[in-house]
Design a protein around this motif. Structure first.
Motif, short mmCIF file in Angstrom:
data_model
loop_
_atom_site.label_atom_id
_atom_site.label_comp_id
_atom_site.label_asym_id
_atom_site.label_seq_id
_atom_site.Cartn_x
_atom_site.Cartn_y
_atom_site.Cartn_z
N SER A 271 0.85 -1.18 0.00
CA SER A 271 0.00 0.00 0.00
C SER A 271 0.89 1.23 0.00
O SER A 271 1.91 1.26 0.70
N GLU B 36 -0.19 3.94 9.50
CA GLU B 36 -1.27 2.96 9.69
C GLU B 36 -2.46 3.26 8.78
O GLU B 36 -3.22 2.37 8.42
N HIS C 168 -3.25 1.05 5.66
CA HIS C 168 -3.88 -0.27 5.71
C HIS C 168 -5.31 -0.24 6.24
O HIS C 168 -5.92 -1.29 6.40
N LEU D 77 -8.09 -2.26 4.45
CA LEU D 77 -8.24 -3.69 4.70
C LEU D 77 -9.35 -4.00 5.69
O LEU D 77 -9.95 -5.08 5.65
#
Length: 185
Positions: free
Chosen positions: A9, A32, A35, A38
């Motif tokens: 990513s 962070e 992600h 997800l």
């Protein structure tokens, strides 16, 4: 036939981790966010892709910072850690981590052998990923382009030699654009 797939990513400004990566911020400050897609409601976590993975190659720093969160191999398959120091394999509940000090060519060869007819996933940090790319070992690049500007950190594709890529696929969701490219030799 087994493919070697670099997967990661990245922010719109090309960073795969924010600044100041460390124990407190394993993805760097703000990293962070790369992600979150997800775990978004309705996201499948790319389950179809995960089913194609037969082995994983990752960098030592990714291993060091990720293990406490994964508590296992990142996928339930053999995982090969690029490192400079020799170490005995580390057995986990799903598979084992094998530490490879002989360079990316050796790690990819071992991962190909372990993957059988499935793919080798390279989910290394930026520096290790670039080593694998520079060695000409990647068949496909999968990027998840996340609509955020990190403004600093580690750029995944920085400082690489020129290369031709063929776009295989582009799909989008509210919080991510999935891009797939074949590396042309």
């Amino acid at each position: 036939m087994t493919k070697v797939v670099l997967n990661g990513s990245v922010s719109l400004d090309g960073y795969s981790a924010g600044p100041n990566v460390g124990e407190e911020h394993p993805m760097g400050e703000g990293g962070e966010r790369l992600h979150e897609w997800l775990f978004a409601e309705g996201a499948d976590g790319d389950a179809a892709f995960a089913a194609t993975v037969g082995a994983v190659v990752l960098g030592r720093r990714t291993f060091d910072l990720g293990l406490k969160y994964w508590q296992d191999t990142p996928f339930p398959v053999p995982s090969f850690v690029l490192t400079h120091e020799r170490r005995a394999p580390l057995a986990m509940k799903s598979a084992a981590f094998t530490f490879v000090a002989d360079g990316p060519e050796s790690a990819i060869a071992q991962a190909r052998a372990a993957a059988g007819d499935k793919d080798v996933l390279v989910m290394a940090g930026a520096e290790s990923a670039r080593h694998v790319l520079r060695a000409g070992l990647v068949d496909e690049i999968r990027l998840q382009l996340v609509p955020v500007l990190l403004g600093g950190g580690s750029r995944l594709l920085d400082g690489l030699p020129a290369a031709e890529l063929e776009r295989i696929e582009a799909t989008e969701a509210d919080d991510v654009v999935h891009l797939r490219f074949r590396v042309l030799r």
